[in-house]
Design a protein around this motif. Structure first.
Motif, PDB file in Angstrom:
ATOM      1  N   PRO A   1       0.815  -1.229   0.000  1.00  0.00           N
ATOM      2  CA  PRO A   1       0.000   0.000   0.000  1.00  0.00           C
ATOM      3  C   PRO A   1       0.843   1.271   0.000  1.00  0.00           C
ATOM      4  CG  PRO A   1      -0.790  -1.545   1.650  1.00  0.00           C
ATOM      5  CD  PRO A   1       0.511  -2.083   1.159  1.00  0.00           C
ATOM      6  N   GLY A   2       2.139   1.158   0.335  1.00  0.00           N
ATOM      7  CA  GLY A   2       3.016   2.328   0.285  1.00  0.00           C
ATOM      8  C   GLY A   2       3.036   2.969  -1.088  1.00  0.00           C
ATOM      9  N   ALA A   3       2.646   2.187  -2.095  1.00  0.00           N
ATOM     10  CA  ALA A   3       2.573   2.739  -3.444  1.00  0.00           C
ATOM     11  C   ALA A   3       1.476   3.796  -3.544  1.00  0.00           C
ATOM     12  CB  ALA A   3       2.314   1.619  -4.448  1.00  0.00           C
ATOM     13  N   LEU A   4       0.495   3.709  -2.659  1.00  0.00           N
ATOM     14  CA  LEU A   4      -0.599   4.667  -2.686  1.00  0.00           C
ATOM     15  C   LEU A   4      -0.398   5.746  -1.643  1.00  0.00           C
ATOM     16  CD1 LEU A   4      -2.143   1.868  -3.622  1.00  0.00           C
ATOM     17  CD2 LEU A   4      -4.088   3.384  -3.446  1.00  0.00           C
ATOM     18  N   ALA A   5      -0.517   6.974  -2.068  1.00  0.00           N
ATOM     19  CA  ALA A   5      -0.528   8.085  -1.120  1.00  0.00           C
ATOM     20  C   ALA A   5      -1.308   9.192  -1.796  1.00  0.00           C
ATOM     21  CB  ALA A   5       0.897   8.519  -0.781  1.00  0.00           C
TER      22      ALA A   5
END
Lengths: 304, 293
Positions: free
Chosen positions: A122-126
């Motif tokens: 999820p770190g890919a999403l911000a």
């Protein structure tokens, strides 16, 4: 030019040119220093200048700070951001360290790799992407966790995003996007602790819990401080989450929820760049004080 | 031997449950995102949230998404790629040598630069966005590629990461011996330090790419023209045109929820790809040091 030739040229030139020539380090940092000045120092100086002058450019003392602090939206925003930060920093520290230690202790290499990967993805999403995804997660009509959402926060989207729930919701969004990266980093730092140290603790009779508290966590101190400072800096910047939620909340959440939203309103709605700069400087001072405390306590410059 | 003890077994089961529970928390929204993109607007609400839709619905959503404002989504994606790629390249070019010099060479002003870097790294980005906007406005560069790429290239976090890496993982003696062997400063950097720095280069590139790709506030302020939006800013325009979240648009809405889901999925795909590609580097970079051969 070959290295020996350079060395020979250097010794021939003698001490006179050595006094004139910048150190090699200066050349290596030059590009970075240009960016630092153009997009760090000059804008900061400009913000300070704006904060202490009025619209006509005359020195205004603390007038901008007083005016913005007396704005009824200001104290409310301070409360919002403060509540969120307290919740977020505590949750982040406790859960990231616990999860990193637990994953690190797993026996099977494949399970460690899979979990690190799953936590980190999820770190890919911000930014807007993660907020949009969570708007859907928090909408009971489409959410896969609608049971949880209904029980905790209410059965309609508007009820869910009530202002009182927001510190929790922002903490969940921030944890979902940000925690995995820190778990991977803490995991790496745990790996770099020499095996002999852990072995010695075990021989001395320390169990897993005591090893974690007395040996591993103290050795991670630098990274923990690093995590807190960056997360604090990010937390005080709270902008895109409340901005999007206010856009989607049918007016339940105003566009003045966070301090940065307020600074944005001052600049772009009220055309008051001086007031906006004053709020930005307020935020800066708070962040600097906390950071200074962390640096002093955490020995961030130990490497020197 | 250890698993015989019942209390130990309970602890193991609890640990497994906690780890699995968090795995679910992290992965479930992503799974939902992929599935929801394959549904019709009605199916999104009526079907089980974790059931798949159909290829036909996915293609339908894709067609609608691509026709939204004459294919503006493709333009936004292209802008995002351009901004992120340029700023990552610039960031690496300036950050790696700077972090190296701060960690392993001595020069006047080094400590000051370290402190300033740390301080700037801690500053809320918004404190700088507005003054940077005024700076670019003065230079007449607002609404240009440079107005987002140049500020994004300034990445003190990357310099600090490189500094930490070099000062903890590469022994100064290694570089001293290279210098003794006759390497000049640039040769020492290029032949000794840079090969050892591969993990941190990958790390800085990845973090700067993710940060730049997901950057919202800077382009939001800097780029008033919809044609120049990156995907992140474009998404908010789509949000405003979706009836679920904005009742004002009503029945003839431009964007249906599954299309917004698909757009969100599209907006994260490049970062996911880069992540899958560089994952080995990321983990190795954080764990392996030069001294551990």
């Amino acid at each position: 030019m070959s290295a020996p030739a350079m060395a020979a040229a250097g010794s021939r030139a003698g001490s006179r040119s050595r006094a004139w020539r910048p150190a090699a380090g200066h050349v290596f940092v030059s590009g970075y220093v240009v960016l630092l000045v153009a997009f760090g120092l000059v804008p900061t100086a400009y913000a300070l200048n704006l904060a202490f002058t009025d619209a006509g450019g005359r020195f205004a003392g603390l007038a901008n700070f007083v005016r913005t602090a007396q704005d009824h939206r200001f104290l409310a925003a301070v409360g919002h951001v403060g509540t969120y930060l307290a919740l977020w920093l505590v949750t982040l520290t406790v859960l990231v360290l616990a999860l990193a230690l637990l994953v690190h202790r797993l026996a099977a290499a494949w399970s460690r790799a899979v979990l690190r990967f799953v936590y980190y993805v999820p770190g890919a999403l911000a930014g807007a992407s993660s907020v949009l995804l969570w708007l859907f997660m928090l909408d009971p009509s489409v959410s896969p966790i609608d049971g949880v959402v209904r029980t905790l926060w209410g059965s309609t989207f508007v009820a869910v995003v009530a202002p009182g729930h927001l510190p929790w919701l922002f903490t969940i969004i921030a944890f979902w996007t940000g925690a995995g990266g820190w778990i991977v980093i803490m995991y790496g730092a745990l790996n770099s602790i020499p095996h002999e140290v852990i072995e010695a603790a075990r021989v001395d009779g320390a169990g897993p819990l005591r090893t974690a508290l007395r040996v591993q966590l103290p050795m991670l101190r630098k990274w923990i401080v690093y995590m807190l400072i960056l997360s604090l800096a990010a937390g005080t910047q709270l902008f895109v989450e409340p901005q999007l939620i206010s856009q989607a909340s049918f007016g339940v959440v105003g566009t003045d929820y966070s301090l940065n939203q307020l600074a944005y309103l001052y600049a772009f709605d009220q055309n008051d760049f001086n007031g906006s700069a004053a709020i930005a400087i307020d935020l800066l001072i708070v962040a600097l004080c906390c950071a200074g405390l962390f640096v002093a306590k955490g020995g961030l410059f130990d490497a020197d | 031997m250890r698993t015989d003890h019942p209390a130990r077994l309970v602890v193991r089961v609890l640990v497994a449950a906690v780890l699995a529970g968090f795995a679910l928390f992290f992965v479930l929204p992503m799974v939902w995102l992929v599935l929801a993109a394959t549904k019709t607007p009605a199916g999104l609400i009526q079907d089980n949230p974790l059931s798949p839709g159909s290829i036909a619905a996915l293609l339908d959503n894709w067609r609608h998404l691509m026709s939204f404002q004459d294919g503006t989504v493709a333009t936004w994606m292209g802008n995002s790629v351009l901004y992120a790629a340029l700023s990552v390249a610039l960031t690496l070019l300036v950050s790696i040598p700077a972090g190296y010099a701060l960690a392993l060479t001595r020069f006047r002003g080094r400590r000051l630069l370290l402190v300033v870097t740390l301080v700037v790294m801690l500053m809320p980005a918004t404190a700088l966005v507005l003054p940077i906007f005024l700076e670019f406005s003065y230079l007449g560069l607002v609404n240009t590629t440079a107005s987002v790429v140049l500020p994004m290239s300034f990445f003190p976090f990357g310099v600090y990461l490189t500094y930490i890496y070099f000062s903890t993982s590469v022994p100064a003696e290694l570089l001293d011996s290279a210098r003794l062997d006759g390497c000049g400063e640039s040769a020492t950097f290029a032949r000794v330090a840079l090969p050892l720095a591969k993990p941190v280069v990958a790390l800085v590139a990845f973090f700067s790419f993710v940060t730049n790709w997901n950057n919202f506030f800077l382009p939001y302020v800097m780029l008033p023209d919809s044609d120049n939006y990156p995907m992140q800013v474009g998404l908010t325009q789509m949000l405003a045109a979706t009836p679920t979240f904005n009742p004002v648009v009503g029945a003839n809405a431009e964007v249906q929820p599954p299309e917004l889901v698909l757009a969100t999925l599209l907006s994260i795909t490049p970062v996911l790809l880069v992540f899958l590609f560089s994952q080995r580097f990321l983990v190795a970079g954080l764990t392996a040091g030069a001294t551990k051969g």
